[in-house]
Design a protein around this motif. Structure first.
Motif, mmCIF file in Angstrom:
data_model
loop_
_atom_site.group_PDB
_atom_site.id
_atom_site.type_symbol
_atom_site.label_atom_id
_atom_site.label_comp_id
_atom_site.label_asym_id
_atom_site.label_seq_id
_atom_site.Cartn_x
_atom_site.Cartn_y
_atom_site.Cartn_z
ATOM 1 N N GLN A 1 3.307 38.197 -24.202
ATOM 2 C CA GLN A 1 4.106 37.233 -24.957
ATOM 3 C C GLN A 1 3.308 36.725 -26.150
ATOM 4 O OE1 GLN A 1 5.155 34.188 -22.165
ATOM 5 N NE2 GLN A 1 6.792 35.406 -21.211
ATOM 6 N N THR A 2 4.020 36.461 -27.220
ATOM 7 C CA THR A 2 3.342 35.963 -28.415
ATOM 8 C C THR A 2 2.784 34.565 -28.152
ATOM 9 O OG1 THR A 2 4.810 37.226 -29.843
ATOM 10 C CG2 THR A 2 3.595 35.390 -30.853
ATOM 11 N N LEU A 3 1.532 34.387 -28.540
ATOM 12 C CA LEU A 3 0.881 33.095 -28.356
ATOM 13 C C LEU A 3 1.361 32.141 -29.448
ATOM 14 C CD1 LEU A 3 -1.305 31.814 -26.477
ATOM 15 C CD2 LEU A 3 -2.965 32.335 -28.261
ATOM 16 N N PRO A 4 2.076 31.066 -29.078
ATOM 17 C CA PRO A 4 2.632 30.159 -30.108
ATOM 18 C C PRO A 4 1.523 29.519 -30.949
ATOM 19 C CG PRO A 4 3.606 29.728 -27.956
ATOM 20 C CD PRO A 4 2.434 30.640 -27.727
ATOM 21 N N ASP A 5 1.649 29.659 -32.253
ATOM 22 C CA ASP A 5 0.728 29.036 -33.218
ATOM 23 C C ASP A 5 -0.727 29.429 -32.991
ATOM 24 O OD1 ASP A 5 2.855 27.633 -34.421
ATOM 25 O OD2 ASP A 5 2.710 26.058 -32.905
ATOM 26 N N ASN A 6 -0.936 30.500 -32.210
ATOM 27 C CA ASN A 6 -2.302 30.957 -31.923
ATOM 28 C C ASN A 6 -3.157 29.873 -31.263
ATOM 29 O OD1 ASN A 6 -1.547 33.336 -33.039
ATOM 30 N ND2 ASN A 6 -2.782 33.150 -34.890
ATOM 31 N N LEU A 7 -2.517 29.005 -30.491
ATOM 32 C CA LEU A 7 -3.212 27.923 -29.808
ATOM 33 C C LEU A 7 -3.195 28.173 -28.309
ATOM 34 C CD1 LEU A 7 -1.727 24.881 -31.754
ATOM 35 C CD2 LEU A 7 -3.979 25.902 -32.059
ATOM 36 N N ILE A 8 -4.347 28.001 -27.660
ATOM 37 C CA ILE A 8 -4.416 28.163 -26.212
ATOM 38 C C ILE A 8 -4.460 26.786 -25.555
ATOM 39 C CG2 ILE A 8 -5.473 30.450 -26.168
ATOM 40 C CD1 ILE A 8 -8.190 29.147 -25.948
ATOM 41 N N PHE B 1 -12.758 38.081 -34.839
ATOM 42 C CA PHE B 1 -11.840 37.625 -33.791
ATOM 43 C C PHE B 1 -12.556 36.508 -33.025
ATOM 44 C CE2 PHE B 1 -9.995 38.748 -29.398
ATOM 45 C CZ PHE B 1 -9.032 37.754 -29.517
ATOM 46 N N GLU B 2 -11.975 35.275 -33.038
ATOM 47 C CA GLU B 2 -12.681 34.106 -32.493
ATOM 48 C C GLU B 2 -11.827 33.369 -31.462
ATOM 49 O OE1 GLU B 2 -14.745 29.878 -34.014
ATOM 50 O OE2 GLU B 2 -13.661 31.178 -35.426
ATOM 51 N N ILE B 3 -12.465 33.020 -30.360
ATOM 52 C CA ILE B 3 -11.878 32.106 -29.375
ATOM 53 C C ILE B 3 -12.640 30.788 -29.503
ATOM 54 C CG2 ILE B 3 -11.372 31.679 -26.942
ATOM 55 C CD1 ILE B 3 -11.480 34.685 -26.482
ATOM 56 N N ALA B 4 -11.976 29.766 -30.046
ATOM 57 C CA ALA B 4 -12.646 28.500 -30.372
ATOM 58 C C ALA B 4 -12.698 27.579 -29.155
ATOM 59 C CB ALA B 4 -11.942 27.819 -31.539
ATOM 60 N N PHE B 5 -13.413 28.033 -28.126
ATOM 61 C CA PHE B 5 -13.675 27.210 -26.940
ATOM 62 C C PHE B 5 -15.025 27.647 -26.398
ATOM 63 C CE2 PHE B 5 -13.383 26.094 -22.426
ATOM 64 C CZ PHE B 5 -12.984 24.767 -22.516
ATOM 65 N N ALA B 6 -15.988 26.724 -26.401
ATOM 66 C CA ALA B 6 -17.383 27.105 -26.165
ATOM 67 C C ALA B 6 -17.751 27.239 -24.700
ATOM 68 C CB ALA B 6 -18.307 26.086 -26.833
ATOM 69 N N TRP B 7 -16.903 26.783 -23.758
ATOM 70 C CA TRP B 7 -17.352 26.622 -22.384
ATOM 71 C C TRP B 7 -16.689 27.587 -21.395
ATOM 72 C CZ3 TRP B 7 -21.593 24.069 -22.375
ATOM 73 C CH2 TRP B 7 -21.807 23.100 -23.352
ATOM 74 N N LYS C 1 -8.595 24.753 -24.057
ATOM 75 C CA LYS C 1 -7.772 24.390 -25.202
ATOM 76 C C LYS C 1 -8.510 24.742 -26.483
ATOM 77 C CE LYS C 1 -9.552 19.660 -25.134
ATOM 78 N NZ LYS C 1 -9.225 18.222 -25.104
ATOM 79 N N GLY C 2 -7.752 25.144 -27.455
ATOM 80 C CA GLY C 2 -8.369 25.491 -28.726
ATOM 81 C C GLY C 2 -7.518 26.479 -29.495
ATOM 82 N N GLU C 3 -8.143 27.113 -30.490
ATOM 83 C CA GLU C 3 -7.439 28.035 -31.365
ATOM 84 C C GLU C 3 -8.018 29.429 -31.225
ATOM 85 O OE1 GLU C 3 -6.364 28.505 -36.136
ATOM 86 O OE2 GLU C 3 -7.931 27.138 -35.460
ATOM 87 N N VAL C 4 -7.144 30.416 -31.271
ATOM 88 C CA VAL C 4 -7.560 31.812 -31.314
ATOM 89 C C VAL C 4 -7.168 32.348 -32.681
ATOM 90 C CG1 VAL C 4 -7.351 34.085 -30.268
ATOM 91 C CG2 VAL C 4 -7.190 32.047 -28.846
ATOM 92 N N SER C 5 -8.091 33.001 -33.353
ATOM 93 C CA SER C 5 -7.802 33.428 -34.718
ATOM 94 C C SER C 5 -8.445 34.766 -35.041
ATOM 95 C CB SER C 5 -8.294 32.376 -35.712
ATOM 96 O OG SER C 5 -9.693 32.227 -35.611
ATOM 97 N N ARG D 1 -0.273 17.180 -22.172
ATOM 98 C CA ARG D 1 -0.435 18.603 -22.457
ATOM 99 C C ARG D 1 -1.172 19.300 -21.309
ATOM 100 N NH1 ARG D 1 -4.852 19.547 -26.631
ATOM 101 N NH2 ARG D 1 -5.922 18.707 -24.802
ATOM 102 N N THR D 2 -2.181 18.626 -20.736
ATOM 103 C CA THR D 2 -2.943 19.224 -19.639
ATOM 104 C C THR D 2 -2.047 19.593 -18.463
ATOM 105 O OG1 THR D 2 -4.892 17.955 -20.275
ATOM 106 C CG2 THR D 2 -4.834 18.825 -18.028
ATOM 107 N N PHE D 3 -1.112 18.707 -18.144
ATOM 108 C CA PHE D 3 -0.206 18.951 -17.014
ATOM 109 C C PHE D 3 1.083 19.640 -17.453
ATOM 110 C CE2 PHE D 3 -2.863 15.372 -15.662
ATOM 111 C CZ PHE D 3 -3.338 15.872 -14.455
ATOM 112 N N GLU D 4 1.050 20.188 -18.720
ATOM 113 C CA GLU D 4 2.129 21.027 -19.244
ATOM 114 C C GLU D 4 3.459 20.301 -19.348
ATOM 115 O OE1 GLU D 4 2.165 24.535 -16.862
ATOM 116 O OE2 GLU D 4 0.255 25.266 -17.654
ATOM 117 N N PHE D 5 3.402 18.969 -19.522
ATOM 118 C CA PHE D 5 4.634 18.240 -19.796
ATOM 119 C C PHE D 5 5.083 18.453 -21.241
ATOM 120 C CE2 PHE D 5 2.955 15.255 -16.375
ATOM 121 C CZ PHE D 5 3.742 15.826 -15.394
#
Length: 611
Positions: free
Chosen positions: A46-53, A80-86, A145-149, A347-351
């Motif tokens: 599925q397409t990742l909306p707005d490239n945000l995880i 290709f970057e996943i902007a989440f360090a942990w 959480k973060g951006e994929v670009s 957002r964490t609990f997907e509301f």
């Protein structure tokens, strides 16, 4: 302007400068964590909306697929970057499903294909070529959480410059404010500035470690605190500092009642209990690999209890008007950060869906807003405290001068009355001693000496009576004056004393009382010694704006020469009345008596003068 509107405007301004990736990226979730990359390729992405995880704490495998095409006639480099360090695990795969590199947050930056806190895969494409890259990442018990670009080289480095500049600017602001607050603490010794400095310092550490800045400096951890947990410890220390800051900032100088003191201890106890709970969590992670779920829930509850009670004390200060302006200042500063935190939990609990409004840079902007607003409030508070300190210093100096003036006044009064009379007594005793040797001492001489001694004693008592009290009622003054007149006149004159007061509770200061008393004494003695009068009238009237005292006799009056060249006694009377901001007038003609009028403004008479 409402804080929520400020928050939205702040977010728009911040994100308007951000470089947003437009490359299409697909996403697939492997809940069973069993599928290999070649099997995943056949799955429906599925397409990742707005490239945000925005992925929950379910410990699943998350897959990304991105197709990159170089339409230019020369080699092009992409990142290709996943902007989440942990992330605990990140694996990059080529189009043929072969592994490019497997990483985790523990891998030193020097071992990565691109030395950066985030997970970055450089891709070099030939002219008019394309490729597909698969990535599998995983994180245990932590929101991702973060951006994929995917960006070309120019956009990528432009984004790096913006990213570094943005966080450097944030760090610079916090560092300047920290040094400013620390300097004020050492200058003023006011602990609220040290708590504020601690709050923003740990908040800076929480923010920077959250995005992995300076990861190489703390990647190995500190003792039992791993680099992954350092962010949580920074947040904990920040909240401890915030609690003491709120207590001193919005509740400064206010004594908490029993209920609020208990709530304060509950909030503080909740935060400190998290230390022991975290130690238990670390123990379970090292032994069994997974801590009890209820322990994690308990830690979250303790954290929320502390946050809610902090807000309670701020609102309490505002409602009870303890420090309403400072409480309002705090609420304005914290509101954007609070709104961000609430929506982050939703957002964490997907509301709600993830949005750029919940981006890390927006959180940093909210933190900066909070710091700057609180600094503004602290500056106002510092200015007010400094002005109050200066006022207290001026008051202390005025009190010191007043005390010195009172000492001088009492010394002068004793010198003018008791001192002069004792001098007369001493001179009379010398004369009596001489006459005694000549055997010509008469009883009348001793009686005169005795009279002078009694008068000196009486004057001393009058001075003590006036100076012993901070204020004296006119009713008490009337009684003291009548007592003096009766003793001084001894049926030699017909005396009438009349006090007409519309407020019998009116008071005058000791300075006014003693000066008025001395003037009346001088006037009565002048009547007895010089006026040859048969009648003496003393009246006191109070009107809306003044108190008037009149001393009138039917004696021989004052000669024109003596009237135009005031004697020492009359000058002394006039000066005493002017000292208490009153007016002194003498009306007299030969053979028609003398009238002395004294007027004192009501506001001067009612107030207890400290001059």
């Amino acid at each position: 302007m409402k804080p929520s509107l400020l928050y939205v405007i702040l977010c728009v301004v911040v994100c308007s400068f951000s470089v947003s990736a437009q490359q299409k990226i697909d996403y697939f979730k492997d809940d069973g964590k069993q599928l290999s990359v070649n099997v995943i390729a056949d799955k429906t992405f599925q397409t990742l909306p707005d490239n945000l995880i925005n992925l929950g704490q379910d410990s699943a495998y998350h897959w990304l697929r991105v197709s990159i095409k170089n339409n230019s006639a020369h080699y092009e480099k992409y990142f290709f970057e996943i902007a989440f360090a942990w992330l605990d695990s990140v694996s990059f795969y080529r189009q043929d499903f072969s592994l490019i590199q497997k990483l985790a947050w523990q891998n030193p930056l020097s071992e990565r294909l691109y030395p950066h806190r985030n997970f970055i895969l450089p891709i070099l494409l030939k002219p008019h070529s394309d490729t597909t890259v698969y990535t599998r990442f995983y994180k245990k018990r932590m929101l991702i959480k973060g951006e994929v670009s995917v960006k070309n080289e120019e956009d990528f480095f432009s984004d790096r410059i913006f990213d570094t500049g943005y966080y450097s600017f944030f760090t610079g602001i916090v560092a300047i404010v920290f040094l400013f607050a620390t300097a004020i603490f050492f200058t003023s010794k006011d602990w609220v500035y040290l708590y504020y400095a601690g709050y923003i310092l740990f908040l800076l550490g929480f923010t920077l470690t959250g995005v992995g800045f300076f990861l190489s400096a703390y990647q190995q951890g500190f003792g039992f605190i791993s680099a992954l947990e350092l962010r949580n410890w920074m947040l904990w220390c920040s909240l401890i500092s915030l609690m003491f800051f709120v207590r001193n900032y919005v509740l400064g100088g206010h004594q908490l009642n029993r209920l609020n003191l208990m709530l304060w201890r509950v909030a503080l106890g909740s935060l400190f209990s998290m230390v022991f709970q975290k130690a238990i969590v670390i123990y379970f992670e090292e032994t069994t690999g997974s801590p009890p779920y209820f322990l994690l829930i308990t830690m979250i509850c303790c954290f929320l209890i502390a946050i809610m009670l902090i807000f309670y004390f701020v609102v309490y200060s505002y409602v009870k008007k303890i420090n309403p302006s400072l409480a309002k200042n705090y609420l304005i500063g914290i509101t954007p950060f609070f709104i961000f935190g609430v929506f982050s939990y939703f957002r964490t609990f997907e509301f709600i869906e993830h949005s750029w409004l919940l981006d890390q840079k927006v959180q940093v902007a909210c933190v900066v807003f909070d710091i700057v607003v609180l600094l503004f409030g602290l500056s106002i508070r510092y200015k007010a405290l400094r002005e109050e300190k200066e006022r207290q210093s001026r008051l202390a100096l005025e009190n010191k001068l007043t005390l010195q003036y009172e000492k001088e006044r009492i010394s002068r009064d004793l010198h003018d009355s008791v001192g002069s009379q004792l001098t007369i007594v001493a001179t009379s005793l010398d004369a009596a001693t001489y006459l005694a040797h000549k055997q010509k001492l008469e009883p009348q001489k001793l009686e005169k000496i005795n009279e002078n001694v009694r008068e000196a004693v009486q004057n001393l008592r009058d001075t003590i009576w006036a100076t012993h009290q901070s204020k004296i009622s006119l009713d008490s003054f009337d009684k003291r004056l009548r007592n003096y007149v009766l003793k001084a006149i001894e049926d030699r004159l017909e005396v009438a004393i009349h006090f007409s007061l519309c407020n019998s509770a009116i008071t005058i200061s000791s300075m006014q009382a003693i000066n008025l008393f001395r003037v009346l004494q001088e006037a009565i003695q002048n009547v007895l010694k010089h006026a040859q009068a048969t009648k003496l009238s003393i009246s006191c009237e109070q009107t809306d704006d003044k108190i008037s005292i009149t001393i009138e006799d039917n004696g021989v009056g004052i000669a024109e020469v003596a009237y135009n060249t005031e004697s020492y006694g009359m000058r002394n009377m006039r000066n005493r009345i002017q000292e208490i901001k009153g007016e002194f007038m003498i009306k007299s003609t030969p053979e028609s008596g003398t009238t002395i009028c004294i007027e004192i403004p009501v506001y001067t008479a009612i107030a207890v003068l400290n001059e």
